[in-house]
Design an enzyme around this catalytic site. Structure first.
Site, mmCIF file in Angstrom:
data_model
loop_
_atom_site.group_PDB
_atom_site.id
_atom_site.type_symbol
_atom_site.label_atom_id
_atom_site.label_comp_id
_atom_site.label_asym_id
_atom_site.label_seq_id
_atom_site.Cartn_x
_atom_site.Cartn_y
_atom_site.Cartn_z
ATOM 1 N N MET A 28 72.440 -16.303 45.334
ATOM 2 C CA MET A 28 73.299 -15.422 46.133
ATOM 3 C C MET A 28 73.015 -13.973 45.760
ATOM 4 O O MET A 28 73.100 -13.609 44.586
ATOM 5 C CB MET A 28 74.776 -15.753 45.898
ATOM 6 C CG MET A 28 75.189 -17.124 46.418
ATOM 7 S SD MET A 28 76.930 -17.516 46.049
ATOM 8 C CE MET A 28 76.789 -17.964 44.309
ATOM 9 N N CYS A 111 68.274 -17.034 54.574
ATOM 10 C CA CYS A 111 69.163 -15.876 54.566
ATOM 11 C C CYS A 111 69.377 -15.365 55.988
ATOM 12 O O CYS A 111 68.421 -15.044 56.689
ATOM 13 C CB CYS A 111 68.587 -14.758 53.696
ATOM 14 S SG CYS A 111 69.626 -13.277 53.676
ATOM 15 N N LYS A 150 64.609 -23.433 50.506
ATOM 16 C CA LYS A 150 65.996 -23.470 50.982
ATOM 17 C C LYS A 150 66.026 -22.918 52.398
ATOM 18 O O LYS A 150 65.464 -21.851 52.671
ATOM 19 C CB LYS A 150 66.916 -22.644 50.089
ATOM 20 C CG LYS A 150 68.396 -22.731 50.505
ATOM 21 C CD LYS A 150 69.296 -22.034 49.492
ATOM 22 C CE LYS A 150 70.769 -22.322 49.804
ATOM 23 N NZ LYS A 150 71.264 -21.585 50.994
ATOM 24 N N HIS A 180 71.163 -25.721 54.054
ATOM 25 C CA HIS A 180 72.508 -25.224 54.357
ATOM 26 C C HIS A 180 72.871 -25.732 55.749
ATOM 27 O O HIS A 180 72.114 -25.540 56.699
ATOM 28 C CB HIS A 180 72.517 -23.689 54.326
ATOM 29 C CG HIS A 180 73.880 -23.099 54.528
ATOM 30 N ND1 HIS A 180 74.544 -22.424 53.528
ATOM 31 C CD2 HIS A 180 74.712 -23.089 55.600
ATOM 32 C CE1 HIS A 180 75.720 -22.029 53.981
ATOM 33 N NE2 HIS A 180 75.843 -22.417 55.237
ATOM 34 N N GLY A 214 76.814 -26.119 51.609
ATOM 35 C CA GLY A 214 77.747 -25.643 52.620
ATOM 36 C C GLY A 214 79.116 -26.282 52.519
ATOM 37 O O GLY A 214 79.256 -27.498 52.678
ATOM 38 N N ASP A 215 80.133 -25.472 52.224
ATOM 39 C CA ASP A 215 81.540 -25.867 52.267
ATOM 40 C C ASP A 215 82.018 -26.743 51.116
ATOM 41 O O ASP A 215 83.158 -27.216 51.135
ATOM 42 C CB ASP A 215 81.882 -26.597 53.582
ATOM 43 C CG ASP A 215 81.749 -25.696 54.804
ATOM 44 O OD1 ASP A 215 81.630 -24.479 54.622
ATOM 45 O OD2 ASP A 215 81.768 -26.228 55.933
ATOM 46 N N ARG A 238 79.349 -20.022 47.331
ATOM 47 C CA ARG A 238 80.528 -19.160 47.272
ATOM 48 C C ARG A 238 81.674 -19.748 46.466
ATOM 49 O O ARG A 238 82.450 -19.007 45.851
ATOM 50 C CB ARG A 238 80.990 -18.832 48.701
ATOM 51 C CG ARG A 238 80.052 -17.901 49.446
ATOM 52 C CD ARG A 238 80.464 -17.735 50.899
ATOM 53 N NE ARG A 238 80.266 -18.955 51.674
ATOM 54 C CZ ARG A 238 80.734 -19.149 52.894
ATOM 55 N NH1 ARG A 238 81.463 -18.212 53.481
ATOM 56 N NH2 ARG A 238 80.481 -20.270 53.552
#
Length: 337
Positions: A28, A111, A150, A180, A214-215, A238
């Protein structure tokens, strides 16, 4: 209808042996630097990556790009992620990366930010699979390190091409693929679609490890997605910001079905203090103080009556004072989680 994967593939990347169902820290920008990675490693991350690094920046010897090459033995295994849209630049940057001896090189084809996409890099390459293949080959042919990728599902919902991308990238020789579950058009909005990731994993032609991203923000969701989509491991982004404990929390839940206790206020303050201290050691005191400010809200998320302390933390320019504030936070009884 659920899509069940074929037989489990041992999570091995080249000669890098990973534990069963590894948890990866996502690369990130402005987050995944050595101080943050160190915290995540302490709290259970199995494989981590640098912030993404511009291939053009490395070739130009840009200071910021070079600084991102810093890795430390306690992080291993650790990969360095590069991005770019020019084959020669990607090949040369991979050679530069190899000199600092990471465990692997990762290519960013995911990205979604405009400044990267406009250069024909990151998720911008999703519109040209042939270019993606050429860029990947250029990197693989220029390094002895394992190369991973990725990426995202596709450019938008009308051009989801991850099934073709996975097969063609495997043919180039990549050793693992992280996906992702969003398109570039989604950016980070909406729900990630893991059904497409599961299809890649279930493809009988795919022999490399497939990691889903993701999530994932809780142990329950990690277990659900592990069972439902059959991936070889999970990449967390995140949800780890301000919460490095998530890796061990997930591992414990997968193993026992029980939850680890939430981090105490003292543990949160200790993590924030370590992050600040290590950032100052790595970046210099002034930069370390400024760049750590963005993390305080995340470390103390959900803590009542924290606002006055947060105000002090984001305004003080004195390292000793900041350490004292964090020590006070860990002891105050009027703060509750």
């Amino acid at each position: 209808m659920l899509i069940f994967a074929k037989n489990f593939i041992l999570p091995k990347i080249g000669n890098i042996e990973l534990p069963k169902f590894p948890l990866l820290l996502a690369p990130m920008e402005d987050v995944s630097d050595p101080p943050f990675r160190r915290l995540c490693k302490i709290h259970g991350a199995d494989l981590m990556y640098s912030e993404f690094i511009s291939s053009e920046g490395l070739i130009r010897d840009a200071i910021k790009s070079r600084k991102k090459l810093d890795i430390f033995d306690y992080e291993r295994p650790v990969g360095i992620q590069i991005f770019g849209g020019d084959e020669e630049a990607m090949a040369l940057s991979a050679k530069i990366v190899e000199t600092v001896q990471p465990d692997l090189v990762d290519i960013n084809f995911g990205c979604p930010v405009k400044k990267v996409v406009c250069k024909g890099a990151g998720a911008g390459v999703l519109k040209d699979i042939d270019l993606m293949v050429r860029l990947t080959k250029a990197v693989i042919e220029s390094t002895h390190l394992p190369v991973t990728v990725k990426t995202r599902l596709g450019w938008d919902n009308d051009s989801i091409n991850i099934q073709e991308v996975a097969e063609r990238l495997q043919e180039t020789g990549i050793k693992a693929l992280s996906i992702h579950g969003r398109t570039r058009a989604q950016m980070y909005k909406g729900e990630a679609d893991w059904t497409e990731i599961a299809k890649v994993k279930a493809n009988p032609n795919i022999e490399i490890p497939i990691f889903g991203n993701g999530d994932i923000d809780s142990p329950e969701k990690a277990l659900e997605y592990k069972k439902k989509y059959g991936v070889d491991g999970i990449m967390i982004g995140r949800a780890a910001i301000g919460n490095p404990w998530i890796f061990n929390q997930i591992k414990h839940f997968l193993k026992t079905g029980e939850h680890l206790p939430d981090p105490t206020l003292a543990e949160r303050a200790e993590a924030a203090k370590n992050h600040l201290t290590w950032a100052c050691e790595w970046k210099g005191e002034r930069t370390g103080i400024l760049e750590t400010r963005m993390h305080y809200t995340n470390y103390f998320k959900g803590v009542s009556h924290f606002k006055p302390y947060r105000q002090k933390l984001v305004t003080s320019d004195n390292l000793s004072e900041l350490i004292d504030i964090l020590d006070d936070v860990s002891q105050f009884e009027n703060l509750e989680i």
